[in-house]
Design an enzyme around this catalytic site. Structure first.
Site, PDB file in Angstrom:
ATOM      1  N   LYS A  46      -4.936  -0.012   8.338  1.00 33.01           N
ATOM      2  CA  LYS A  46      -6.312  -0.398   8.681  1.00 33.01           C
ATOM      3  C   LYS A  46      -6.310  -1.465   9.768  1.00 33.01           C
ATOM      4  O   LYS A  46      -6.449  -2.659   9.477  1.00 33.01           O
ATOM      5  CB  LYS A  46      -7.035  -0.907   7.433  1.00 33.01           C
ATOM      6  CG  LYS A  46      -7.280   0.200   6.401  1.00 33.01           C
ATOM      7  CD  LYS A  46      -7.965  -0.318   5.164  1.00 33.01           C
ATOM      8  CE  LYS A  46      -8.224   0.783   4.159  1.00 33.01           C
ATOM      9  NZ  LYS A  46      -8.629   0.269   2.842  1.00 33.01           N
ATOM     10  N   LYS A  93     -13.782  -3.980   8.768  1.00 34.01           N
ATOM     11  CA  LYS A  93     -14.165  -4.727   7.547  1.00 34.01           C
ATOM     12  C   LYS A  93     -13.215  -5.913   7.323  1.00 34.01           C
ATOM     13  O   LYS A  93     -13.577  -6.907   6.699  1.00 34.01           O
ATOM     14  CB  LYS A  93     -14.236  -3.807   6.328  1.00 34.01           C
ATOM     15  CG  LYS A  93     -12.942  -3.093   5.922  1.00 34.01           C
ATOM     16  CD  LYS A  93     -12.034  -3.888   5.029  1.00 34.01           C
ATOM     17  CE  LYS A  93     -10.724  -3.178   4.764  1.00 34.01           C
ATOM     18  NZ  LYS A  93      -9.712  -4.009   4.102  1.00 34.01           N
ATOM     19  N   TRP A 147       0.828  -1.214   0.000  1.00 37.30           N
ATOM     20  CA  TRP A 147       0.000   0.000   0.000  1.00 37.30           C
ATOM     21  C   TRP A 147       0.864   1.267   0.000  1.00 37.30           C
ATOM     22  O   TRP A 147       0.604   2.206  -0.750  1.00 37.30           O
ATOM     23  CB  TRP A 147      -0.975  -0.035   1.170  1.00 37.30           C
ATOM     24  CG  TRP A 147      -2.039   1.021   1.221  1.00 37.30           C
ATOM     25  CD1 TRP A 147      -2.511   1.626   2.336  1.00 37.30           C
ATOM     26  CD2 TRP A 147      -2.807   1.575   0.129  1.00 37.30           C
ATOM     27  NE1 TRP A 147      -3.515   2.521   2.017  1.00 37.30           N
ATOM     28  CE2 TRP A 147      -3.711   2.513   0.664  1.00 37.30           C
ATOM     29  CE3 TRP A 147      -2.791   1.377  -1.260  1.00 37.30           C
ATOM     30  CZ2 TRP A 147      -4.600   3.251  -0.126  1.00 37.30           C
ATOM     31  CZ3 TRP A 147      -3.672   2.114  -2.053  1.00 37.30           C
ATOM     32  CH2 TRP A 147      -4.560   3.028  -1.488  1.00 37.30           C
ATOM     33  N   THR A 188     -13.508  -5.794   0.088  1.00 31.42           N
ATOM     34  CA  THR A 188     -12.654  -6.772   0.748  1.00 31.42           C
ATOM     35  C   THR A 188     -13.346  -8.129   0.882  1.00 31.42           C
ATOM     36  O   THR A 188     -12.684  -9.167   0.853  1.00 31.42           O
ATOM     37  CB  THR A 188     -12.195  -6.229   2.128  1.00 31.42           C
ATOM     38  OG1 THR A 188     -11.880  -4.849   1.993  1.00 31.42           O
ATOM     39  CG2 THR A 188     -10.966  -6.938   2.610  1.00 31.42           C
TER      40      THR A 188
HETATM   41  N1  NDP Z   1      -2.337  -3.762   0.404  1.00 29.29           N
HETATM   42  C1  NDP Z   1      -3.445  -3.064   0.213  1.00 29.29           C
HETATM   43  O1  NDP Z   1      -4.113  -3.182  -0.819  1.00 29.29           O
HETATM   44  C2  NDP Z   1      -3.907  -2.116   1.265  1.00 29.29           C
HETATM   45  C3  NDP Z   1      -3.352  -2.126   2.542  1.00 29.29           C
HETATM   46  N2  NDP Z   1      -3.799  -1.251   3.486  1.00 29.29           N
HETATM   47  C4  NDP Z   1      -3.215  -1.233   4.814  1.00 29.29           C
HETATM   48  O2  NDP Z   1      -1.868  -0.779   4.741  1.00 29.29           O
HETATM   49  C5  NDP Z   1      -1.131  -1.268   5.863  1.00 29.29           C
HETATM   50  C6  NDP Z   1       0.187  -1.850   5.377  1.00 29.29           C
HETATM   51  O3  NDP Z   1      -0.123  -2.970   4.592  1.00 29.29           O
HETATM   52  P1  NDP Z   1       0.610  -3.351   3.237  1.00 29.29           P
HETATM   53  O4  NDP Z   1       1.215  -2.168   2.594  1.00 29.29           O
HETATM   54  O5  NDP Z   1      -0.385  -4.115   2.450  1.00 29.29           O
HETATM   55  O6  NDP Z   1       1.787  -4.269   3.753  1.00 29.29           O
HETATM   56  P2  NDP Z   1       2.377  -5.594   3.070  1.00 29.29           P
HETATM   57  O7  NDP Z   1       1.612  -6.757   3.571  1.00 29.29           O
HETATM   58  O8  NDP Z   1       2.418  -5.408   1.597  1.00 29.29           O
HETATM   59  O9  NDP Z   1       3.867  -5.630   3.613  1.00 29.29           O
HETATM   60  C7  NDP Z   1       4.166  -5.747   4.993  1.00 29.29           C
HETATM   61  C8  NDP Z   1       5.079  -4.599   5.345  1.00 29.29           C
HETATM   62  O10 NDP Z   1       5.328  -4.594   6.744  1.00 29.29           O
HETATM   63  C9  NDP Z   1       6.695  -4.256   6.931  1.00 29.29           C
HETATM   64  N3  NDP Z   1       7.147  -4.610   8.260  1.00 29.29           N
HETATM   65  C10 NDP Z   1       7.438  -5.821   8.774  1.00 29.29           C
HETATM   66  N4  NDP Z   1       7.845  -5.708  10.048  1.00 29.29           N
HETATM   67  C11 NDP Z   1       7.816  -4.379  10.345  1.00 29.29           C
HETATM   68  C12 NDP Z   1       8.138  -3.626  11.503  1.00 29.29           C
HETATM   69  N5  NDP Z   1       8.579  -4.200  12.636  1.00 29.29           N
HETATM   70  N6  NDP Z   1       8.002  -2.256  11.450  1.00 29.29           N
HETATM   71  C13 NDP Z   1       7.568  -1.650  10.331  1.00 29.29           C
HETATM   72  N7  NDP Z   1       7.255  -2.328   9.202  1.00 29.29           N
HETATM   73  C14 NDP Z   1       7.375  -3.679   9.212  1.00 29.29           C
HETATM   74  C15 NDP Z   1       7.385  -5.017   5.817  1.00 29.29           C
HETATM   75  O11 NDP Z   1       8.701  -4.505   5.617  1.00 29.29           O
HETATM   76  P3  NDP Z   1      10.022  -5.472   5.538  1.00 29.29           P
HETATM   77  O12 NDP Z   1       9.747  -6.557   4.586  1.00 29.29           O
HETATM   78  O13 NDP Z   1      11.095  -4.519   5.107  1.00 29.29           O
HETATM   79  O14 NDP Z   1      10.238  -5.980   6.956  1.00 29.29           O
HETATM   80  C16 NDP Z   1       6.443  -4.667   4.670  1.00 29.29           C
HETATM   81  O15 NDP Z   1       6.756  -3.398   4.152  1.00 29.29           O
HETATM   82  C17 NDP Z   1      -2.045  -2.294   6.547  1.00 29.29           C
HETATM   83  O16 NDP Z   1      -2.634  -1.693   7.667  1.00 29.29           O
HETATM   84  C18 NDP Z   1      -3.111  -2.589   5.492  1.00 29.29           C
HETATM   85  O17 NDP Z   1      -4.350  -2.958   6.061  1.00 29.29           O
HETATM   86  C19 NDP Z   1      -4.781  -0.344   3.219  1.00 29.29           C
HETATM   87  C20 NDP Z   1      -5.346  -0.287   1.966  1.00 29.29           C
HETATM   88  C21 NDP Z   1      -4.955  -1.156   0.899  1.00 29.29           C
HETATM   89  O1  13P Z   2      -7.894  -2.657   2.636  1.00 30.33           O
HETATM   90  C1  13P Z   2      -7.789  -3.144   1.536  1.00 30.33           C
HETATM   91  C2  13P Z   2      -8.477  -2.587   0.367  1.00 30.33           C
HETATM   92  O2  13P Z   2      -9.166  -1.409   0.643  1.00 30.33           O
HETATM   93  C3  13P Z   2      -6.924  -4.333   1.330  1.00 30.33           C
HETATM   94  O3  13P Z   2      -7.491  -5.425   1.950  1.00 30.33           O
HETATM   95  P1  13P Z   2      -6.579  -6.671   2.387  1.00 30.33           P
HETATM   96  O4  13P Z   2      -5.664  -6.157   3.457  1.00 30.33           O
HETATM   97  O5  13P Z   2      -7.530  -7.703   2.853  1.00 30.33           O
HETATM   98  O6  13P Z   2      -5.821  -7.113   1.165  1.00 30.33           O
END
Ligand code: NDP
Ligand code: 13P
Length: 330
Positions: A107, A189, A12, A246
């Protein structure tokens, strides 16, 4: 022009950075948690671990040094998994300048404290705070597919300026002043999406999925309103919008975890298969139940999800119990 530090190079954070770079007009920095990941991003120009297939433009400065990343930023966009936000805030708090806006795009709810992300941020200073929510799969935003999101902040002027900062041809940004509702919609959600995935994994059909989404928004709304959120917000992008996406979209990690649980796989194996990607609902379920208990709110789907996730309850038994609840008005 704003200087925006994107804190978190998961899918994200990377997608938001790519979207902001495509929009143009901002100076961008992307912080990756691990130095190895920052180096890989810089060398390949692609987030091979979390968002493969998209170029991360050269103009985005990549670093794994947190304090350096926020230096000079107008907006600090926090996109770490929710359970890691506190550690990030603790590290940057001494370096924060009072004008820097803290905008959360995570989220989840903190597992032990039941705090929303804006509340975790507030514990670390008096900076202006906001949250970004709505139905937005990272891959689709990175691809420039039309997407509508919501930015919530209790300061209308700040809300308007953030709306302008993020709006582009492919990203339509709405704004509201309901931070609580927007955050809870986004976090809760995920719990219902786990349940929707279970229904799919068990091959229980479309009626069950529609029932879960509808009764899901009912229990999300009950808790959000009890916590001070607005009912209207739950009918909007960060409520029903994100819930529908979702619960039905195959790109959802939460729904995918649910599908695998429904097929009979065990949670630790499923989590291991995510390769570091976060399914926030797994840990937010406990926090949601904690909040529900605090406010005396009934959350039957969330209760069953907690038992499946943490007490090894069989998904079939959970569905049976939900169906056998005493009849009530809608
Ligand atoms: N993916 C999506 O479509 C969406 C996600 N979100 C929200 O965004 C947020 C982030 O999710 P998303 O981007 O999907 O993450 P990912 O699942 O894609 O990746 C996980 C991330 O967490 C990092 N991480 C692991 N350990 C730590 C730590 N101790 N401190 C800080 N970072 C760490 C990893 O970095 P490394 O590998 O360098 O350790 C990696 O960047 C969540 O709350 C999610 O619900 C919201 C909307 C859409
Ligand atoms: O929040 C999301 C889309 O709005 C992504 O959902 P997931 O974390 O379940 O992939």
């Amino acid at each position: 022009m704003s200087r925006i530090a994107v804190i978190g190079a998961g899918s994200w954070g990377t997608a938001l950075a790519v979207s902001l770079a495509r929009r143009g007009g901002h100076e961008l920095c992307l912080w990756a948690h691990s130095p190895a990941h920052a180096a890989e991003l810089t060398e390949t120009g692609e987030n091979l671990r979390y968002l493969p297939g998209f170029i991360v433009p050269m103009g985005i400065h990549i670093t794994s040094k947190l304090v350096k990343a926020i230096e000079g930023a107008d907006i600090i966009l926090c996109v770490t998994p929710s359970q890691h936000l506190r550690a990030v805030m603790t590290e940057i708090a001494p370096a924060l300048q009072p004008h820097q806006v803290l905008l959360s795009a995570s989220k989840g709810i903190e597992e032990k404290t039941f705090l929303r992300m804006s509340q975790v941020m507030k514990e670390h200073g008096d900076n202006p705070i906001g949250t970004l929510g709505g139905p937005s799969f990272a891959q689709e935003v990175a691809a420039g597919m039309p997407t509508a999101i919501t930015i919530a902040t209790d300061d209308p002027l700040l809300g308007k300026s953030l709306q302008d900062d993020f709006t582009s041809a492919s990203l339509r940004v709405y704004r509201n002043e309901d931070v609580t509702g927007t955050e809870l919609g986004g976090a809760l959600k995920n719990v219902i999406a786990l349940a929707a995935g279970i229904v799919t994994g068990l091959e229980l059909g479309s009626n069950s999925a529609a029932a879960l989404i509808t009764r899901g928004i009912a229990e999300i709304t009950r808790l959000a309103v009890a916590c001070g959120g607005r009912r209207d917000t739950m009918a909007g992008l960060s409520g029903v919008g994100d819930l529908v996406l979702t619960c039905t979209g195959s790109l959802s990690r939460n729904r995918t975890v649910g599908v695998e649980l429904g097929k009979g796989r065990k949670l630790p194996d499923i989590i291991a298969g995510l390769n570091g990607k976060v399914a926030e609902g797994v840990r937010s379920t406990t926090a949601a139940l904690g909040l529900a208990a605090r406010y005396g709110v009934e959350m039957p789907i969330t209760e069953q999800m907690a038992a499946i996730l943490h007490k090894d309850k069989s998904p079939k038994d959970a569905i049976r119990e939900l169906m056998a609840r005493p009849g009530r008005t809608e």
